[in-house]
Every structure is written in C-alpha cells, then in structure tokens.
Design a protein around this motif. Structure first.
Motif, short mmCIF file in Angstrom:
data_model
loop_
_atom_site.label_atom_id
_atom_site.label_comp_id
_atom_site.label_asym_id
_atom_site.label_seq_id
_atom_site.Cartn_x
_atom_site.Cartn_y
_atom_site.Cartn_z
N TRP A 412 0.83 -1.20 0.00
CA TRP A 412 0.00 0.00 0.00
C TRP A 412 0.87 1.26 0.00
CZ3 TRP A 412 -4.73 1.00 -1.28
CH2 TRP A 412 -5.41 2.10 -0.78
N HIS A 434 0.98 3.97 6.23
CA HIS A 434 0.36 3.23 5.13
C HIS A 434 0.45 1.73 5.36
CE1 HIS A 434 0.35 7.12 3.11
NE2 HIS A 434 -0.38 6.59 2.15
N ASP A 435 1.56 1.26 5.90
CA ASP A 435 1.70 -0.17 6.19
C ASP A 435 0.66 -0.63 7.20
OD1 ASP A 435 3.83 -0.42 4.46
OD2 ASP A 435 5.37 -0.24 6.02
N TYR A 438 -2.82 -0.81 5.76
CA TYR A 438 -3.02 -2.04 4.98
C TYR A 438 -3.34 -3.22 5.88
CZ TYR A 438 -1.82 -6.33 2.59
OH TYR A 438 -1.86 -7.62 2.11
N TRP A 442 -7.03 -5.10 5.64
CA TRP A 442 -6.78 -6.12 4.62
C TRP A 442 -8.06 -6.79 4.15
CZ3 TRP A 442 -8.07 -11.21 4.21
CH2 TRP A 442 -7.53 -11.88 3.10
N LEU A 446 -8.46 -5.75 -1.62
CA LEU A 446 -7.41 -4.75 -1.46
C LEU A 446 -6.09 -5.26 -2.04
CD1 LEU A 446 -6.52 -2.01 -0.36
CD2 LEU A 446 -6.09 -3.09 1.86
N ASP A 447 -5.79 -6.54 -1.84
CA ASP A 447 -4.59 -7.13 -2.44
C ASP A 447 -4.65 -7.04 -3.96
OD1 ASP A 447 -3.36 -7.69 -0.09
OD2 ASP A 447 -3.49 -9.87 -0.25
N ILE A 450 -4.01 -3.50 -5.13
CA ILE A 450 -2.61 -3.11 -5.04
C ILE A 450 -1.80 -3.75 -6.17
CG2 ILE A 450 -0.52 -3.35 -3.62
CD1 ILE A 450 -2.33 -3.10 -1.16
#
Length: 465
Positions: A412, A434-435, A438, A442, A446-447, A450
C-alpha cells in the motif's frame, strides 16, 4: 428503542441467510438461462444445495460478516470474495474427486457464479440503502450522556457525534480543576448532581457512557457505584489511547474478557487463503518471467564481477529474520567492506545494469522465490534491512507492528509513492502509517487492487534509484 448499532447488527445477523438464498436463487436463474426451463433436475438441485450449504459455512468462517473497528465490513462485497472463491474451488474440487465434472454444464456453472456475484453486490447495496432509511425514519438518535473528563472524554463524544449519535452532554463526576477545563468542555458536577442529572425526565437519556482516562481509578469506582442504581444502558469505554498498536478487539479467553491490543484481519482462514493465492501468483510469475529473469542474470554477469543475486537479512513475519533475494544492482565487495547505507540518487555503488533494474523494480523479481518458500507475500509491508529497523523502532510509535504480517514484494505504501530512500523521520512515518492501514483494512480485494496498481504504475517511480 434499538440504537443505530443494534439495527445494523440485526441486518448483519440475517446477512448469511440472505446470501444463502442469493446462491440458491442464482443457481435456479442460471438453469433457466442455460436451458430455458424453470424445473431444475435432481442432479443440478443437489449441487445447488451443496453450494448453498458451503456458503452458509465458509463465508462466516472467512470473516465475510466480521466487525472491524466498529464497521460492518460485510456490506463491502470485497470482504465476501475470499469465501465466495473458496466455495467455487471446493465445488470444482468435489466434482474432480467424484469424477462428475463432465456431467454438468460449464456454461451453467459460469451463469451461476456470475448471478451469485451480482446478487451479493445487489444485496449489500440494498442493505446499505435500508440502513440509511432506518436512520432517517427514527424520531431521534440514541441520546447519550458521556461521563468523563479530559481529552479522552472529548474524543469519545466526538466519535459518537460523527456516527450520528446524540450526545446530550459531557459531564465530569467531580468539580473541575483548571487542568480539566483546558482539555474538554465537560461540566463539573458532584456525585449527587450526577445522580439527579441521570434521573431527570427532561434529559430523556437512552444510554450512559463512562469515558474516564486510566489515571483516575478512584473516580471510576465512585461513578460505577452511582450508575448501579440506574436502569439505563451503561457502556464502559476503556482508555487505550496510550497503546499505539494495531487495533483493540475484545475476546474471551479461559472465561475472561480480554482485549487483544494488536489484532489483524489476517488470521485463520483469511491467512490460509492469502497464502494459497500467494503461492499460485508466485508460481505463475516465475513461470512467465523465467526468460526475462534469465536475460537479467546474463546482463548482470556481463556488466560486473560478482554473484547474480544479492542476499540480505531482513525482518519478516513476527520479527523473525529472513534472507531476502534481489538481483544484484551494486558493485560486489566482500561482506566486511560492504556499505549498508540506503541507495541514493546517482549512487556510485550502482552498476549500469543495476540502475535500470532499480528504476524499473526488476531487481525485486527474485523475491517471488521468497514467496514460494513462505518468507514473504506478494502484497504486504516492504521488508527493511535490520539496521534500518533498529534505527527507527524506538523513534516511531508502533513501528514493529508492521511485522504482524508477512512482508511483501509490493504494498500500500509503495503504490502511494512511499518507496526508495527514507532519509527523514517524516518519510518513514508516512510509510509506516500506510503499512499499518493495509494491515488493519486487509481484504483479498485490497490485495488485488494493489497488484493491479503496481502493474499499471508501480514498477517505476521517481524515488526508485
């Protein structure tokens, strides 16, 4: 009168049953679309019943209806996709094991899955619209009296107002001091006045929320004694503001109510699904990109002396040390003479081929081998060198919480331009924010988002050098 949260909870309680009905109806519509008949044969009915049953079991198990930070995630179709795809895989696997796959129309299966997906989307949109109508149809919002003081009580009241609750007032159960008055608009009252305030019919209170910070346990005990005489709903909000971790989720362990301080949606079946998808994507990527990787290896050997791969120890899942693979992009030196600083613009250590590889992120391709052996994920927080973690772990709150999931090849933060050198504390803080976003939010969707954004624009960046 049920409050907004209770009404939404009621909707979420029937959601699995409605999803099961959607699957059953979709199989019927698919049969009509395939054969122009409304009467489904026994064989197809059996498969439809099996699929419906699997949906009722698998979707709840995969967190399709979970709460996360007081949000109804089931109303987002993306949160039902992991369970939906798992059901599809289980049906196909059942057909393969029983050698009955050829007995069923592939077109019917395609129609069934398409109609089911459309039904899941439609149901969630309609439930969202219904929730809004119910909110508008209420004569008044749930009226709450917040009992507390300081910034914490003010923050609780603000969150309630933001969720359309009616905060009657914020009251402190003791006369305010100068320190109290600088932090909140709470009106200071005595314990006797608090009791009268709650009982007054003009206030028309529905609930009382205790929101007192953890520095005044004696005040909390006194307030709770007073509220034991009230018949109103009383809720206690623990002050967890000093615990800068991922999220706070209640749980029951050994008969005790506990609060998990750094929970993540990536647990249980979600973790298994993500791992399976990672393996499939990594295997596919290595198969398709094998010629490209072979060419890169040859160019590296022709360009400079040294190994093709660069291996560096970094922190992985739960802080365990892993060895991350990359194509070598810098001139090779013995370990004792290696410069471990982050790459900089026009870095003299970078080779000619290395500059191109870093600019296009092709140096990261060997990390698909890390994914295959389970050290990394395709999507997740980027792993940092050990020295970099040691430098920032004590300077940024919740820094090490990024290791609550497997590190990723892309993430992300990276698709938002937060990659490359982090020479300032502010840049690293942005990346960590941002990490953690994510990890907390999750979903399989979303994966996918990205990965798609990485393929479109994530391979190159002005910060890649």
């Amino acid at each position: 009168m049920p409050n907004r949260g209770d009404r939404l909870s009621s909707l979420s309680a029937v959601a699995p049953l409605v999803d099961g009905l959607v699957v059953a109806c979709a199989s019927w519509l698919a049969y009509f679309a395939r054969w122009d008949k409304w009467s489904m044969s026994l064989e197809y009915t059996s498969v439809a019943v099996l699929g419906t049953g699997l949906v009722l079991i698998v979707l709840p198990a995969t967190g399709a209806y979970r709460y996360w930070r007081d949000e109804l995630y089931w109303q987002n179709t993306g949160n039902a996709l992991p369970g939906f795809f798992l059901v599809a895989v289980l049906l196909i696997l059942a057909g393969a094991l029983t050698k009955t796959t050829a007995d069923f129309s592939r077109l019917w299966m395609a129609y069934w899955f398409a109609c089911t997906l459309a039904g899941l989307v439609l149901f969630r949109w309609l439930s969202w619209r219904l929730a809004r109508l119910l909110d508008r149809g209420q004569p008044h919002a749930t009226r709450v009296l917040v009992v507390g003081h300081g910034a914490f009580a003010a923050a609780v009241a603000q969150r309630l107002r933001g969720a359309d609750w009616d905060v009657a007032a914020i009251v402190s159960p003791f006369r305010q001091t100068d320190d109290d008055s600088t932090h909140t608009d709470a009106a200071g009252v005595s314990l006797t006045e608090l009791d009268a305030l709650i009982a007054a019919p003009d206030n028309a209170l529905d609930e009382i929320w205790i929101a007192m910070d953890s520095t005044v346990p004696d005040r909390q005990e006194a307030v709770i004694r007073i509220l034991q005489t009230s018949s109103l709903t009383v809720r206690y909000v623990p002050d967890l503001s000093t615990l800068a971790l991922l999220s706070h989720t209640p749980a029951h362990v050994a008969g005790m109510t506990v609060i998990d301080l750094n929970t993540s949606p990536l647990t249980g079946i979600n973790q298994l699904i993500k791992s399976a998808v990672d393996k499939l994507l990594a295997l596919g990527a290595l198969t398709l990109l094998a010629p490209v990787m072979l060419l890169i290896a040859v160019l590296i050997k022709l360009d400079s002396a040294g190994p093709v791969f660069f291996v560096q120890k970094r922190h992985g899942w739960d802080g365990k040390v892993i060895e991350v693979l990359k194509f070598r992009t810098m001139h090779h030196h013995p370990p004792a003479l290696q410069d471990t600083r982050q790459a900089r613009p026009n870095d003299p250590r970078t080779t000619s081929v290395g500059r191109f590889l870093r600019k296009t992120s092709l140096d990261e391709l060997p990390q698909f081998f890390n994914v295959l052996r389970g050290d990394m994920s395709v999507v997740g927080p980027r792993p940092h060198p050990l020295a970099l973690n040691q430098s920032y772990a004590g300077r940024i709150d919740a820094y090490m919480q990024r290791h609550r999931v497997k590190p990723g090849i892309t993430g992300w933060a990276q698709i938002h331009g937060l990659r490359g050198e982090t020479e300032t504390l502010e840049k690293m803080q942005k990346r960590i924010e941002h990490d953690l976003y994510y990890i907390e939010h999750w979903s399989l969707w979303l994966d996918i988002k990205i990965i798609l954004l990485t393929l479109v624009a994530g391979w190159t960046s002005k910060n890649a050098y």
